[in-house]
Motif scaffolding. Structure first.
Motif, short mmCIF file in Angstrom:
data_model
loop_
_atom_site.label_atom_id
_atom_site.label_comp_id
_atom_site.label_asym_id
_atom_site.label_seq_id
_atom_site.Cartn_x
_atom_site.Cartn_y
_atom_site.Cartn_z
N PRO B 122 0.88 -1.15 0.08
CA PRO B 122 -0.14 0.03 -0.24
C PRO B 122 0.91 1.38 -0.07
O PRO B 122 0.80 2.02 0.84
CB PRO B 122 -0.88 0.02 1.37
CG PRO B 122 0.17 -1.06 2.12
CD PRO B 122 0.81 -1.73 1.17
N ASN B 128 6.05 6.04 -0.82
CA ASN B 128 5.54 6.83 0.40
C ASN B 128 4.36 5.98 0.65
O ASN B 128 3.48 5.59 -0.14
CB ASN B 128 5.13 8.03 0.23
CG ASN B 128 6.31 9.05 -0.15
OD1 ASN B 128 7.02 8.96 0.52
ND2 ASN B 128 6.52 9.62 -1.29
N PRO B 129 4.00 5.58 1.99
CA PRO B 129 2.56 4.96 2.35
C PRO B 129 1.33 5.65 2.17
O PRO B 129 1.27 6.81 2.14
CB PRO B 129 2.92 4.66 3.86
CG PRO B 129 3.93 5.65 4.30
CD PRO B 129 4.71 6.18 3.24
N TRP B 130 0.08 4.99 1.88
CA TRP B 130 -1.09 5.58 1.35
C TRP B 130 -1.38 6.20 2.75
O TRP B 130 -1.10 5.74 3.77
CB TRP B 130 -1.97 4.54 1.20
CG TRP B 130 -3.27 4.89 0.62
CD1 TRP B 130 -3.68 5.19 -0.47
CD2 TRP B 130 -4.55 5.23 1.45
NE1 TRP B 130 -4.63 5.54 -0.70
CE2 TRP B 130 -5.54 5.48 0.39
CE3 TRP B 130 -5.02 4.97 2.76
CZ2 TRP B 130 -6.80 5.70 0.90
CZ3 TRP B 130 -6.09 5.43 3.16
CH2 TRP B 130 -7.13 5.83 2.17
N ASN B 131 -2.04 7.38 2.61
CA ASN B 131 -2.31 8.31 3.64
C ASN B 131 -3.77 8.89 3.67
O ASN B 131 -4.34 9.18 2.71
CB ASN B 131 -1.66 9.46 3.33
CG ASN B 131 -1.51 10.55 4.67
OD1 ASN B 131 -2.66 11.03 4.73
ND2 ASN B 131 -0.39 10.67 5.27
#
Ligand SMILES: [Ca+2]
Ligand SMILES: [Ca+2]
Ligand SMILES: [Ca+2]
Ligand SMILES: [Ca+2]
Ligand SMILES: [Ca+2]
Ligand SMILES: [Ca+2]
Lengths: 230, 230, 230, 230, 230, 230
Positions: B122, B128-131
């Protein structure tokens, strides 16, 4: 209130496109110690300023306004370093056989081709987005000035390191100008601290690199731009 | 309540493994304008819907349910692009001389080999991680529909760009299907806005790439999948 | 592929609006151990599954599909807890004297009134957005199952704590249902681990609260819902 | 290049300090749809602009420059709402018995007293720091203009909601001015889209609140400030 | 209270610099399942411990103190892998023609050369900063021990994967030592759970790689370091 | 290598539980300028240290080791401030009528009751998780020392502000001890900078609060703890 005139604070020197240099220069735009941070930190400190020591507020605000132009200069330099890399415009109709954006998979920062159209972004050189928690505005004048000094010193240190990563002229000219201006800002904040009791003697500038060895810097030094406030 | 049947919404076309393509396609899964965002945004908007304009809620919810299948399709495509890259399974007993996961240090996204076992994650194409802050559910119907239009348009724009980065058939078939469906969703949200007063004239679809030049798209267009809602 | 039928997985019990309870319940929706995490974690694990041990994949996928309905249930419960709080609709034309949204400044989570229109959000009880780095999908079956057990146990622990924060019936009924289902999921993952060699003895469920003391739970236990997989 | 003159774009109306209002107004400064976002988004879009359609670039840049002044106005308003709250200055020498900053534990945003000295911060109303991933600059003109419209519409929606949370005059005057300007910016972006083919008919402004019911707005409307570009 | 003696917990084996290995090893330092997480998680759990079951607290605290030395070992290993890469020191006065830091644009993690001076950082292998939300300290002893087991197992799994990415001896020796210690910690937490009712049968260690095939591990196994607690 | 002896670096003074004080004190633990940051920053700087100026490395490492004990002290103080607040243990079997954790909805930090069991967490006073991007380790000795000075000064400033928020004795004693030690660390870093050329004259300590007005500080000053390095 703020006003604009269509003129960059320094010229862009032409050279070949260089996506790797563009990736590195993102640190100077959207990094922890980049120009977006200096711009926003000095904006918050000057707007939040209270008390009677107005000359300090005016100093911080003056640097803030110059920093907006630094942000614009770095954005434009990144765009120039990306323009013409790869073999076709970002939204073209390439069709079946062609892979005009293949450049994006061969180095550099993939978001420059995927999220933007070969344009600058508010992220650092490792792709992390700019973060508001970095802005320092403590309400204590000496602490604010000290942090500003660390900020300008670290920005200068990082720009010297990027300068040594690539000989691209577009990259180096913008860095040279900004290194000289960081020197001037370091001196300004240090002098402000001296009026409050510190003698900075031999410490500044940080890092203690002899920038006369960076030939692009010399002309700015000859004009005294490492010492005056714009 | 939700139900599942073991069938992908579109087939996976075989081709060579391609870790760089897998890295790029992560944007379509976990990026700011990827399928996880469309899925969760339409989930929140439909569950939070109040008032009597139920047909709008049903439209948003219908797209939401299709988006779950899009997420599954992109996960599976990334897995296929990673499978067989490098020379040994992730948890093997390679011992002394061999470096079966050396592939991880030669491009692509290192987390595909280190955090996952050559599986989807994800995160976006820059890692960068999902936010959750990206989800838009304002409670104002027109604002929600406009943001949905921007979301589908940007997703389509990014998929066209990834399509132009690589000629891998596994990658391109999934992208072609999703580009056609994004077109249909754009039209659906635009028509909903038209019933509320906007005339979309010549603007859609965004971007205005002639997707008949992407040969994988043609068969879906022939079926009318760029215009109907599933 | 995924399908939907317009029916919540459990009924919403009516009670007074309670913005503080809505704030707490956000942890169960968008927190580190909330239902969005369980949904997405089991989605990634089942889609990324490789190898022949398909019954484990089917178990994880089955729980995933139920979790989508849990997310929907928590969203709807939060909306119900917010609906009617304060004195006027979010977008009303209140004019000069009235301050219909003053409620937003008197407790609860201000974003429920400011960013949403008294609707649920993908954030935790302290207002932090949901983060993709929380999803665990390692590609090692035993590690994945162990982490799933920690996830269900911690979700159950947090729901018990929220239950003890407020006696609001809308809140408690949804929590009671989910606590019972978490128990069943704990047992399912533990049994899967037992087939791989672990004997769970006296440890489960976690926490070891006697949920027969939560009266809303009893009817679900009588139906055996703490033991079966939906 | 950028210039400054020491004058706020609108006056600050005096009223009592109100830390809760200051907390809410942080959304308008550092939130996902606040003035820092509009400022930085239009800065990136105008600096990244390529191609011949310069009037669109000039429009976006013109709004950007006005937005710097909006950021300054909101910072100053937050500072005014905090000034004089509690019973002593932040850095005072209160000594043993007194708890001059006890206000910080009784509501509002604790960081206003702890990290800053009763000054504005780059965070939203829930305390989350501003995030660079929110900036939209896709390189597609129509997509950029549509996202700008969503941004201005959502900013206007949130300002109307904050207006309805408190009758504090310092708060409401700044909000009234900004609501009127958001209206003008919505119209400007919508007209730009109309030249490209969209007819906005009855949709704008968003939200469709009759702002003549907000008495602070009327004088700005009388001057036509909801229609002209500064 | 804590004390220090100037001695690493294991020796550093010399080999060539390897910036790609340094990038990968950052996961073991600052990743979701790296040594900074184990150190801080066991620090919080032991300091937050309440109740009479002191032997469990002492176990967790004992592992915590060893983990500080693991963090130091990984920092030092990363530094060794970076030292001497490229052709000049980070802050040198290279001047015009030279590009001594060009290495930074040819692979590895650019921040190692730009933000640090070829030194370790609190980030993971994809450049994401360490995040406090990863620390697990629930106040429920069994849940804490289970999460510790997942943490040690995943750390061990990731170290095995990095081991298989490169044959660099500096890298492999440090990994071998840490893999053996992770094994011992897994056993310690598993035994603690056994006293509470779990029988771990055939499941541990995770992953079930036969580490006797990693020759660097054998000498530590011969000393019994995979079974004892330091 | 690191060692531990079971003794806090300062005693905990008993007083009533105070969840609001516990919330504020989280800034001193997990905030941008809290003890976790000082601990990790000095850990990275000392482990990354290169070159011959070992006395500077030993100074930084000495402070680092003391900071581990500061973190432990703040964790323990927060736990003491939370212990006994509300009316029942976190995991109790309260059953139907009781709402033993209702305290969590009436102020303080809800995660103290929901995520932890009335225990400390790696977050700041506004609930934001600790972030690795805050650690400063530039590889330039003067820049590192300057940033350390800003860090200690800001930590001291924030502790003085928290001291003025509440008269709780448990809170104030821990703060008093840490303020005195921050003073000593400021002096140590300033003296190190003096050997490199700066005269700190009248600037330090920051803030320039006369801490003899904080009665808890006097006994530590009498012992000279504001001047010596532990
Ligand atoms: Ca600058
Ligand atoms: Ca889609
Ligand atoms: Ca669930
Ligand atoms: Ca504005
Ligand atoms: Ca370890
Ligand atoms: Ca300290």
């Amino acid at each position: 209130m703020f006003f604009y005139t269509e003129k960059l604070i320094n010229e862009i020197v032409p050279d070949q496109p260089d996506p790797d240099a563009a990736k590195a220069l993102q640190e100077t735009l959207g990094g922890h110690f980049g120009e977006m941070r200096t711009m926003m930190q000095f904006f918050f400190q000057s707007a939040n300023f209270r008390g009677k020591a107005k000359p300090f507020r005016d100093l911080i605000r003056g640097v803030f306004v110059e920093e907006i132009s630094h942000v614009e200069l770095v954005m434009t330099t990144i765009n120039k370093l990306l323009e013409g890399s790869g073999t076709s415009p970002a939204d073209g109709n390439a069709g079946n056989a062609a892979i005009p954006l293949n450049e994006a998979l061969r180095g550099g920062q993939i978001h420059h081709y995927l999220v933007g159209a070969q344009g600058s972004m508010p992220v650092d050189a490792a792709g992390n987005p700019w973060n508001g928690s970095w802005v320092y505005s403590s309400g204590n004048l000496i602490a604010d000035l000290l942090d500003n000094l660390v900020l300008e010193s670290t920005g200068r240190l990082q720009k010297c390191r990027i300068y040594e990563m690539s000989s691209n002229k577009t990259l180096r000219e913008t860095l040279a100008f900004l290194i000289v201006r960081d020197t001037a800002h370091q001196i300004a904040f240090a002098k402000a601290l001296e009026t409050l009791g510190v003698n900075w003697g031999k410490v500044l500038p940080i890092p203690d690199i002899d920038i006369s060895k960076y030939p692009e810097c010399q002309k700015y030094i000859d004009r005294g731009w490492d010492k005056v406030q714009f």
